[in-house]
Motif scaffolding. Structure first.
Motif, PDB file in Angstrom:
ATOM      1  N   PRO A  15      51.325   2.088  71.713  1.00 58.31           N
ATOM      2  CA  PRO A  15      50.174   2.481  72.530  1.00 58.31           C
ATOM      3  C   PRO A  15      48.877   1.925  71.947  1.00 58.31           C
ATOM      4  O   PRO A  15      48.770   1.690  70.744  1.00 58.31           O
ATOM      5  CB  PRO A  15      50.214   4.013  72.470  1.00 58.31           C
ATOM      6  CG  PRO A  15      51.639   4.351  72.170  1.00 58.31           C
ATOM      7  CD  PRO A  15      52.143   3.234  71.298  1.00 58.31           C
ATOM      8  N   ALA A  16      47.878   1.751  72.801  1.00 55.46           N
ATOM      9  CA  ALA A  16      46.695   0.976  72.411  1.00 55.46           C
ATOM     10  C   ALA A  16      45.603   1.788  71.722  1.00 55.46           C
ATOM     11  O   ALA A  16      44.830   1.238  70.938  1.00 55.46           O
ATOM     12  CB  ALA A  16      46.116   0.290  73.645  1.00 55.46           C
ATOM     13  N   TRP A  17      45.504   3.090  71.981  1.00 59.26           N
ATOM     14  CA  TRP A  17      44.314   3.840  71.596  1.00 59.26           C
ATOM     15  C   TRP A  17      44.579   4.751  70.399  1.00 59.26           C
ATOM     16  O   TRP A  17      45.616   5.395  70.299  1.00 59.26           O
ATOM     17  CB  TRP A  17      43.815   4.675  72.771  1.00 59.26           C
ATOM     18  CG  TRP A  17      43.610   3.848  74.008  1.00 59.26           C
ATOM     19  CD1 TRP A  17      43.198   2.548  74.076  1.00 59.26           C
ATOM     20  CD2 TRP A  17      43.845   4.264  75.361  1.00 59.26           C
ATOM     21  NE1 TRP A  17      43.144   2.124  75.373  1.00 59.26           N
ATOM     22  CE2 TRP A  17      43.538   3.144  76.191  1.00 59.26           C
ATOM     23  CE3 TRP A  17      44.277   5.441  75.947  1.00 59.26           C
ATOM     24  CZ2 TRP A  17      43.648   3.203  77.570  1.00 59.26           C
ATOM     25  CZ3 TRP A  17      44.390   5.498  77.331  1.00 59.26           C
ATOM     26  CH2 TRP A  17      44.066   4.395  78.128  1.00 59.26           C
ATOM     27  N   THR A  43      40.402  12.422  79.810  1.00 54.16           N
ATOM     28  CA  THR A  43      41.847  12.201  79.871  1.00 54.16           C
ATOM     29  C   THR A  43      42.511  13.217  80.787  1.00 54.16           C
ATOM     30  O   THR A  43      43.392  12.867  81.595  1.00 54.16           O
ATOM     31  CB  THR A  43      42.455  12.293  78.464  1.00 54.16           C
ATOM     32  OG1 THR A  43      41.862  11.290  77.631  1.00 54.16           O
ATOM     33  CG2 THR A  43      43.950  12.087  78.504  1.00 54.16           C
ATOM     34  N   ARG A  66      48.917   6.765  67.795  1.00 60.38           N
ATOM     35  CA  ARG A  66      48.406   6.013  68.940  1.00 60.38           C
ATOM     36  C   ARG A  66      48.711   6.810  70.205  1.00 60.38           C
ATOM     37  O   ARG A  66      49.622   7.629  70.249  1.00 60.38           O
ATOM     38  CB  ARG A  66      49.093   4.647  69.062  1.00 60.38           C
ATOM     39  CG  ARG A  66      48.834   3.689  67.916  1.00 60.38           C
ATOM     40  CD  ARG A  66      47.436   3.113  67.966  1.00 60.38           C
ATOM     41  NE  ARG A  66      47.300   2.022  67.031  1.00 60.38           N
ATOM     42  CZ  ARG A  66      47.081   2.163  65.730  1.00 60.38           C
ATOM     43  NH1 ARG A  66      47.011   3.391  65.229  1.00 60.38           N
ATOM     44  NH2 ARG A  66      46.935   1.106  64.950  1.00 60.38           N
ATOM     45  N   TRP A  67      47.965   6.518  71.257  1.00 62.77           N
ATOM     46  CA  TRP A  67      48.240   7.123  72.556  1.00 62.77           C
ATOM     47  C   TRP A  67      47.701   6.205  73.633  1.00 62.77           C
ATOM     48  O   TRP A  67      46.837   5.362  73.396  1.00 62.77           O
ATOM     49  CB  TRP A  67      47.625   8.524  72.666  1.00 62.77           C
ATOM     50  CG  TRP A  67      46.116   8.512  72.689  1.00 62.77           C
ATOM     51  CD1 TRP A  67      45.276   8.340  71.618  1.00 62.77           C
ATOM     52  CD2 TRP A  67      45.274   8.666  73.831  1.00 62.77           C
ATOM     53  NE1 TRP A  67      43.974   8.368  72.019  1.00 62.77           N
ATOM     54  CE2 TRP A  67      43.934   8.569  73.368  1.00 62.77           C
ATOM     55  CE3 TRP A  67      45.504   8.866  75.182  1.00 62.77           C
ATOM     56  CZ2 TRP A  67      42.838   8.679  74.229  1.00 62.77           C
ATOM     57  CZ3 TRP A  67      44.415   8.974  76.036  1.00 62.77           C
ATOM     58  CH2 TRP A  67      43.113   8.890  75.553  1.00 62.77           C
ATOM     59  N   GLU A  68      48.231   6.372  74.830  1.00 60.65           N
ATOM     60  CA  GLU A  68      47.796   5.551  75.960  1.00 60.65           C
ATOM     61  C   GLU A  68      48.274   6.191  77.252  1.00 60.65           C
ATOM     62  O   GLU A  68      49.309   6.869  77.278  1.00 60.65           O
ATOM     63  CB  GLU A  68      48.349   4.130  75.836  1.00 60.65           C
ATOM     64  CG  GLU A  68      47.774   3.149  76.853  1.00 60.65           C
ATOM     65  CD  GLU A  68      48.233   1.727  76.602  1.00 60.65           C
ATOM     66  OE1 GLU A  68      47.957   0.857  77.461  1.00 60.65           O
ATOM     67  OE2 GLU A  68      48.870   1.465  75.557  1.00 60.65           O
ATOM     68  N   THR A  90      52.836   8.148  73.510  1.00 58.61           N
ATOM     69  CA  THR A  90      52.304   8.597  72.223  1.00 58.61           C
ATOM     70  C   THR A  90      53.174   8.062  71.088  1.00 58.61           C
ATOM     71  O   THR A  90      54.383   7.880  71.253  1.00 58.61           O
ATOM     72  CB  THR A  90      52.250  10.139  72.125  1.00 58.61           C
ATOM     73  OG1 THR A  90      53.569  10.675  72.256  1.00 58.61           O
ATOM     74  CG2 THR A  90      51.334  10.730  73.182  1.00 58.61           C
ATOM     75  N   SER A 112      48.871   5.186  81.405  1.00 61.71           N
ATOM     76  CA  SER A 112      48.909   4.186  82.463  1.00 61.71           C
ATOM     77  C   SER A 112      49.118   4.902  83.794  1.00 61.71           C
ATOM     78  O   SER A 112      49.182   6.131  83.851  1.00 61.71           O
ATOM     79  CB  SER A 112      50.031   3.172  82.213  1.00 61.71           C
ATOM     80  OG  SER A 112      51.301   3.778  82.431  1.00 61.71           O
TER      81      SER A 112
END
Length: 232
Positions: free
Chosen positions: A77-79, A216, A146-148, A156, A150
Motif C-alpha cells: 500500500p502507498a500511504w 477516509t 502502510r495503508w491505501e 493494510t 481504492s
C-alpha cells in the motif's frame, strides 16, 4: 519433450493436475520452476535467476507472480500513518512497562537486598528489553505500516517482526468507524476501523491524523454506497 541445444528450451515432466507442469531452468533469463498444483491452474513460483518472475517475500520491494492466465502484480500500500504514530507507539509501550518496574521495586523493598544478583540481573534485563520496545520497535513499525484505499478494496500492511497484509473488498464493508483514545486525542490522531463480513475481523488503519481519518471515513462511506455487493 527432450532438451534441445538452443537456449530457452525446457524439459517438461508429468502434470499434478489439469494443465500444471514442472518446468526445469532454461538458459534464457526469466524462466522459473513451477511446482505441482493442488488444483487446476494453481502454481507455486520460485525466484528466477535473472530479471524474470519472483515470489513476493517479506521485504518492502515489489513482487510479481506470473500465472498461466496472465500477470498479477502485488505491491505494498502507498500511504504511511502519521509521523506522530511513532510517539503514540512509544508512549503505549512505556505504559506497558510501568507495572513491571513497580513490581520489581516492591520486590526489592520487601526482600531488603537491593544489590543482590537476582535484583540487579532482572532490573538490567528489564531496562534492555524496555529500551528496545520503546525506542526501536516504534521506528520499525513505522517503516512497515502502510495503508491505501481504492474504488474496489481497502489495503493494510501492519506489524514489525511478524507482518500482516489485509485486503478488504469494498463490497464486503459493513461499517466504518473512528476511534480515539486519550493518547490519540493528545497527539491529534485517530484509528479508522473498517468492519467487514470476514471471519478475520475488522481492518484497522491506525495512527492517522484526525483530518485524514475523517476524510477516509467519508471517502469509504461514499465508495461503499456506490458499490453493489453482499456485505453479509
Amino acid at each position: 519433450m527432450g532438451r534441445s541445444g538452443a537456449c530457452g528450451t525446457t524439459k517438461t515432466g508429468r502434470s499434478g493436475a489439469c494443465g500444471t507442469t514442472k518446468t526445469g531452468r532454461s538458459g534464457a533469463r526469466g524462466t522459473t520452476k513451477t511446482g505441482r498444483s493442488g488444483a487446476c491452474g494453481t502454481t507455486k513460483t520460485a525466484r528466477s535467476g535473472a530479471c524474470g518472475t519472483t515470489k513476493r517475500g517479506r521485504s518492502g520491494a515489489r513482487g510479481t507472480t506470473r500465472l498461466d492466465w496472465g500477470m498479477i502484480t502485488m505491491t505494498d500500500p502507498a500511504w504511511r500513518p502519521s509521523p506522530r504514530a511513532r510517539q503514540l507507539w512509544a508512549i503505549n509501550a512505556s505504559l506497558m512497562w510501568v507495572p513491571l518496574f513497580i513490581a520489581q521495586v516492591v520486590w526489592a523493598v520487601i526482600d531488603g537486598k537491593w544489590t543482590t544478583w537476582p535484583h540487579t540481573t532482572v532490573f538490567a534485563a528489564s531496562i534492555l528489553f524496555a529500551a528496545v520496545h520503546i525506542v526501536v520497535v516504534p521506528v520499525w513499525r513505522y517503516r512497515v505500516h502502510r495503508w491505501e484505499i481504492s474504488d474496489t478494496a481497502v489495503y493494510t500492511l501492519t506489524g514489525w517482526f511478524d507482518q500482516e497484509r489485509r485486503i478488504a473488498p469494498i463490497s464486503r464493508v459493513q461499517t466504518v468507524d473512528t476511534e480515539r483514545g486519550p493518547i490519540d486525542r493528545m497527539l491529534g490522531l485517530s484509528t479508522v476501523t473498517v468492519t467487514t463480513a470476514s471471519s478475520a475481523g475488522a481492518v484497522k488503519i491506525t495512527a492517522l491524523d484526525k483530518e485524514v481519518a475523517d476524510r477516509t471515513v467519508a471517502q469509504l462511506t461514499e465508495i461503499a454506497g456506490k458499490t453493489l455487493g453482499d456485505a453479509t
